[in-house]
Design a protein around this motif. Structure first.
Motif, PDB file in Angstrom:
ATOM      1  N   TYR A  86      -8.759   2.094  -6.652  1.00  0.00           N
ATOM      2  CA  TYR A  86      -7.876   2.907  -5.828  1.00  0.00           C
ATOM      3  C   TYR A  86      -7.593   4.242  -6.497  1.00  0.00           C
ATOM      4  O   TYR A  86      -7.684   5.292  -5.896  1.00  0.00           O
ATOM      5  CB  TYR A  86      -6.573   2.151  -5.557  1.00  0.00           C
ATOM      6  N   LEU A  92       0.813  -1.211   0.000  1.00  0.00           N
ATOM      7  CA  LEU A  92       0.000   0.000   0.000  1.00  0.00           C
ATOM      8  C   LEU A  92       0.846   1.261   0.000  1.00  0.00           C
ATOM      9  O   LEU A  92       0.371   2.335  -0.400  1.00  0.00           O
ATOM     10  CB  LEU A  92      -0.941  -0.012   1.211  1.00  0.00           C
ATOM     11  N   LYS A 145      -6.678  -1.541  -5.402  1.00  0.00           N
ATOM     12  CA  LYS A 145      -6.296  -2.057  -4.088  1.00  0.00           C
ATOM     13  C   LYS A 145      -6.946  -3.426  -3.937  1.00  0.00           C
ATOM     14  O   LYS A 145      -8.124  -3.594  -4.250  1.00  0.00           O
ATOM     15  CB  LYS A 145      -6.785  -1.124  -2.989  1.00  0.00           C
TER      16      LYS A 145
END
Length: 236
Positions: free
Chosen positions: A205, A187, A211
């Motif tokens: 995302y 991340l 994500k």
């Protein structure tokens, strides 16, 4: 006028509940019934707190009713006992089988333990928008579905209204796999060392990356072009 409408709605609900409850009264202890569809029997007359499934039963099995508790019946099949909802032995219409058809949940909803509104039951199995479901059977306006849980479908009695599932655009499909040799990022944007071969759940995302969540609590980023959404049963 509003009070009259409310009164009529309340009366209709009472009538509906009466007829639903009355069908249970026709059941008799020590009487055999034929199961109308596959069902997993629990170890108690409850959905959320039972340690289930205790035993797996099949459509056509002869079930001997041993006791009745509300709309749950304790049945015995081949010497084994478990609790099921009475719908599985009192449904008045046939359950039609469907051969592994893929659909997607349109909006987040609560699944049902049998194909009725089940308003009297505190059943908290929520399914999110975009989830892949495999249609196994249909009963009037309902589908019985299997739910993908990463590496394999979850087999249980989950019912959803037909109008709550459908076909969606690729960008709305939240489950699939990662392309071979795709770059995985943490991340924070660093290269990830893990190799993920199972199914993942994704969410948008930004314009380039997705994500994802993977088994074991792994979260990261992949390029949108590296995501392979599930589009057919053959891809499960």
């Amino acid at each position: 006028m509003k009070k009259a409408i409310v009164g009529i709605l309340v009366l209709l609900m009472i009538v509906a509940l009466y007829f639903y409850h009355s069908k249970n009264r026709s059941l008799q202890v020590n009487q055999e019934y034929i199961l109308v569809y596959d069902v997993s029997a629990n170890d108690e007359a409850d959905y959320n707190y039972a340690d289930y499934p205790k035993i797996m039963l099949n459509k056509g099995d002869r079930a001997l009713v041993k006791s009745i508790e509300g709309h749950f019946v304790e049945i015995e099949v081949n010497g084994e006992r478990g609790w099921i909802n009475d719908w599985y032995i009192t449904a008045s219409k046939p359950v039609n089988l469907v051969s592994n058809e893929i659909k997607y949940v349109l909006d987040a909803t609560i699944l049902k333990p049998f194909p009725e509104e089940a308003a009297a039951f505190n059943y908290d199995e929520v399914i999110e928008s975009g989830k892949v479901v495999v249609i196994q059977a249909e009963y009037e306006g309902w589908y019985c579905v299997q739910i993908l849980r990463y590496s394999e479908p979850l087999y249980d009695n989950y019912w959803i209204r037909k109008d709550e599932v459908g076909i969606v655009d690729d960008e709305d499909i939240r489950e699939g796999k990662i392309k071979l040799n795709a770059e995985l990022l943490t991340l924070s944007g660093k290269t990830m060392s893990e190799k993920i071969e199972s199914y993942i759940i994704v969410e948008a995302y930004n314009d380039e990356y997705l994500k994802f969540d993977a088994p074991g609590g792994i979260m990261g980023l992949i390029k949108i072009s590296d995501f392979l959404p599930i589009k057919s049963y053959d891809e499960l």
